[in-house]
Design a protein around this motif. Structure first.
Motif, short mmCIF file in Angstrom:
data_model
loop_
_atom_site.label_atom_id
_atom_site.label_comp_id
_atom_site.label_asym_id
_atom_site.label_seq_id
_atom_site.Cartn_x
_atom_site.Cartn_y
_atom_site.Cartn_z
N LEU A 36 -3.84 -1.07 -12.94
CA LEU A 36 -4.46 -0.55 -11.72
C LEU A 36 -3.75 0.73 -11.32
CD1 LEU A 36 -6.36 -0.97 -9.19
CD2 LEU A 36 -4.37 -2.06 -8.11
N ALA A 37 -4.51 1.80 -11.13
CA ALA A 37 -3.94 3.05 -10.64
C ALA A 37 -4.21 3.18 -9.15
CB ALA A 37 -4.54 4.24 -11.39
N ILE A 38 -3.18 3.57 -8.41
CA ILE A 38 -3.33 3.91 -7.00
C ILE A 38 -3.11 5.41 -6.91
CG2 ILE A 38 -2.56 3.53 -4.64
CD1 ILE A 38 -1.48 0.84 -5.49
N VAL A 39 -4.15 6.14 -6.52
CA VAL A 39 -4.12 7.60 -6.59
C VAL A 39 -4.36 8.20 -5.21
CG1 VAL A 39 -6.57 7.83 -7.17
CG2 VAL A 39 -4.97 9.60 -7.88
N GLY A 40 -3.80 9.36 -4.99
CA GLY A 40 -3.97 10.07 -3.73
C GLY A 40 -2.90 11.13 -3.61
N GLU A 41 -3.11 12.07 -2.70
CA GLU A 41 -2.13 13.13 -2.53
C GLU A 41 -0.86 12.59 -1.87
OE1 GLU A 41 -3.54 15.72 1.04
OE2 GLU A 41 -5.31 14.77 0.17
N SER A 42 0.18 13.40 -1.84
CA SER A 42 1.43 13.00 -1.20
C SER A 42 1.18 12.66 0.26
CB SER A 42 2.47 14.13 -1.29
OG SER A 42 2.78 14.41 -2.64
N GLY A 43 1.79 11.55 0.73
CA GLY A 43 1.62 11.14 2.11
C GLY A 43 0.46 10.21 2.35
N SER A 44 -0.19 9.75 1.28
CA SER A 44 -1.35 8.87 1.44
C SER A 44 -0.98 7.40 1.54
CB SER A 44 -2.35 9.09 0.29
OG SER A 44 -1.75 8.79 -0.96
N GLY A 45 0.30 7.08 1.47
CA GLY A 45 0.75 5.70 1.63
C GLY A 45 0.83 4.90 0.35
N LYS A 46 0.72 5.56 -0.80
CA LYS A 46 0.72 4.85 -2.08
C LYS A 46 2.04 4.10 -2.30
CE LYS A 46 0.26 8.52 -4.63
NZ LYS A 46 0.52 9.52 -3.57
N SER A 47 3.14 4.83 -2.21
CA SER A 47 4.45 4.24 -2.48
C SER A 47 4.86 3.26 -1.39
CB SER A 47 5.52 5.33 -2.63
OG SER A 47 5.21 6.19 -3.70
N VAL A 48 4.58 3.63 -0.13
CA VAL A 48 5.00 2.78 0.99
C VAL A 48 4.37 1.40 0.89
CG1 VAL A 48 4.84 2.47 3.49
CG2 VAL A 48 5.48 4.69 2.55
N GLY A 49 3.11 1.34 0.51
CA GLY A 49 2.44 0.05 0.38
C GLY A 49 3.10 -0.84 -0.65
N MET A 50 3.48 -0.27 -1.78
CA MET A 50 4.12 -1.07 -2.83
C MET A 50 5.56 -1.42 -2.49
SD MET A 50 1.84 -1.83 -5.00
CE MET A 50 0.79 -1.96 -3.54
N LEU A 51 6.25 -0.54 -1.76
CA LEU A 51 7.59 -0.88 -1.29
C LEU A 51 7.54 -2.04 -0.30
CD1 LEU A 51 9.10 2.70 -0.81
CD2 LEU A 51 9.74 1.03 -2.56
N ALA A 52 6.46 -2.10 0.47
CA ALA A 52 6.27 -3.23 1.38
C ALA A 52 6.11 -4.53 0.60
CB ALA A 52 5.06 -2.99 2.28
N VAL A 53 5.36 -4.47 -0.50
CA VAL A 53 5.18 -5.65 -1.34
C VAL A 53 6.52 -6.10 -1.92
CG1 VAL A 53 4.13 -6.49 -3.50
CG2 VAL A 53 2.78 -5.10 -1.91
N MET A 54 7.34 -5.13 -2.33
CA MET A 54 8.65 -5.45 -2.90
C MET A 54 9.64 -5.92 -1.84
SD MET A 54 8.63 -4.83 -6.25
CE MET A 54 10.29 -4.42 -6.75
N GLY A 55 9.33 -5.63 -0.56
CA GLY A 55 10.23 -6.05 0.51
C GLY A 55 11.46 -5.20 0.64
N ILE A 56 11.36 -3.89 0.33
CA ILE A 56 12.55 -3.03 0.37
C ILE A 56 12.35 -1.83 1.28
CG2 ILE A 56 13.54 -3.75 -1.83
CD1 ILE A 56 12.13 -1.52 -3.22
N LEU A 57 11.51 -1.97 2.29
CA LEU A 57 11.39 -0.93 3.30
C LEU A 57 12.53 -1.05 4.31
CD1 LEU A 57 7.55 -0.91 4.02
CD2 LEU A 57 8.88 0.88 2.88
N PRO A 58 12.86 0.04 5.02
CA PRO A 58 13.94 -0.04 6.03
C PRO A 58 13.54 -0.89 7.22
CG PRO A 58 12.83 2.10 6.11
CD PRO A 58 12.33 1.40 4.88
#
Length: 279
Positions: A36-58
């Motif tokens: 599965l590819a999650i695509v979008g320009e910088s700032g679209s929330g791609k990485s933040v969403g997956m970091l939330a899944v991993m449980g490693i957000l501040p």
């Protein structure tokens, strides 16, 4: 049942001016063996969403979801200790910048064997042998000698391979690759993508590829999620997305590709959205 299923994921950050919503009601699902590819320009929330899944957000992050399930387990209700048994073993992530993700104070061998020490019952000798095996699997020559190298002694491509070795050390069921070819030259980009796809096929992992590169999407993905300003704009299989995109934003992304340009000036997303009658 999907390997990973997320419904209505929202991520907000506390700032001095109030809450900033980085991810806004996103649904995502990926099956075993699927890319599965999650695509979008910088700032679209791609990485933040997956970091939330991993449980490693501040701690400043507020995460909510109607469903966040991995391999039949509810990630929302897991304690820290339970989550640590999953993250790094069954669910791994390759981070965007290997130069800053690897600890400069420890050798790459120490960092790989630490993953194995936490998540397996292997002896010290077995962990070292497994680390050599992993470096060989990701295409690093003289693997046994390179265990003693520090991150600064490796090229960008080699450091990215070390990150991949760490991520696959425990044969995860799901691998999340966050911009895995960023800052690498074109030749090395192709090698890293080929390596990831070969490992995915060999182990039958679910693979989430986070990228803003539509060429990477075309080469690797089975399905694509397009995000813009934290929201999911479209989801489709890769062929449909390129041949018949339904979202104006997706059409804007595709029209901005250099190979699709028809004039002297490359169109921008803003140009295209304005042409669609949208701000």
């Amino acid at each position: 049942m999907a390997l990973l299923e997320i419904r209505n994921l929202t991520v907000e950050f506390e700032t001095v001016t109030g809450l900033f919503r980085a991810v806004d009601g996103v649904d995502i699902a990926v099956d075993r063996g699927e890319v599965l590819a999650i695509v979008g320009e910088s700032g679209s929330g791609k990485s933040v969403g997956m970091l939330a899944v991993m449980g490693i957000l501040p701690r400043t992050a507020r995460v909510s979801a109607d469903l966040m399930q991995f391999d039949g387990r509810d990630l929302r209700t897991l304690g820290r200790r339970e989550r640590r048994t999953i993250v790094g073993r069954d669910m791994s992530m390759i981070f965007q910048e290997p130069g800053s993700s690897l600890n400069p104070c420890f050798t790459v061998g120490t960092q790989i064997t630490e993953v194995l020490k936490v998540h397996t019952d292997l002896s010290a000798r077995q962990r070292r042998d497994r680390a050599v095996e992993l470096l060989e699997a990701v295409g690093i020559r003289d693997a046994a000698e390179r265990l003693g190298s520090y991150p600064h002694q490796m090229s960008g491509g080699q450091a990215q391979r070390v990150m991949i070795a760490m991520a696959i050390a425990c044969n995860p069921k799901l691998l999340i690759a966050d911009e895995p070819t960023t800052a690498l030259d074109v030749t090395i980009q192709k090698q890293i993508l080929d390596l990831l796809m070969g490992l995915q096929a060999q182990h039958g992992m679910g693979l989430i590829m986070i990228t803003h590169d539509m060429g990477v999407v075309a080469e690797t993905a089975d399905r694509v999620v397009v995000q813009y300003k934290g929201r999911k704009m479209e989801e489709a299989d890769v062929l449909t997305l390129f041949e018949n995109p339904s979202s104006p934003y997706t059409r804007a992304l595709l029209s901005a590709l250099p190979e699709n340009a028809t004039g002297d000036r490359l169109p921008t997303v803003a140009d295209f959205m304005a042409g669609e009658g949208r701000a």
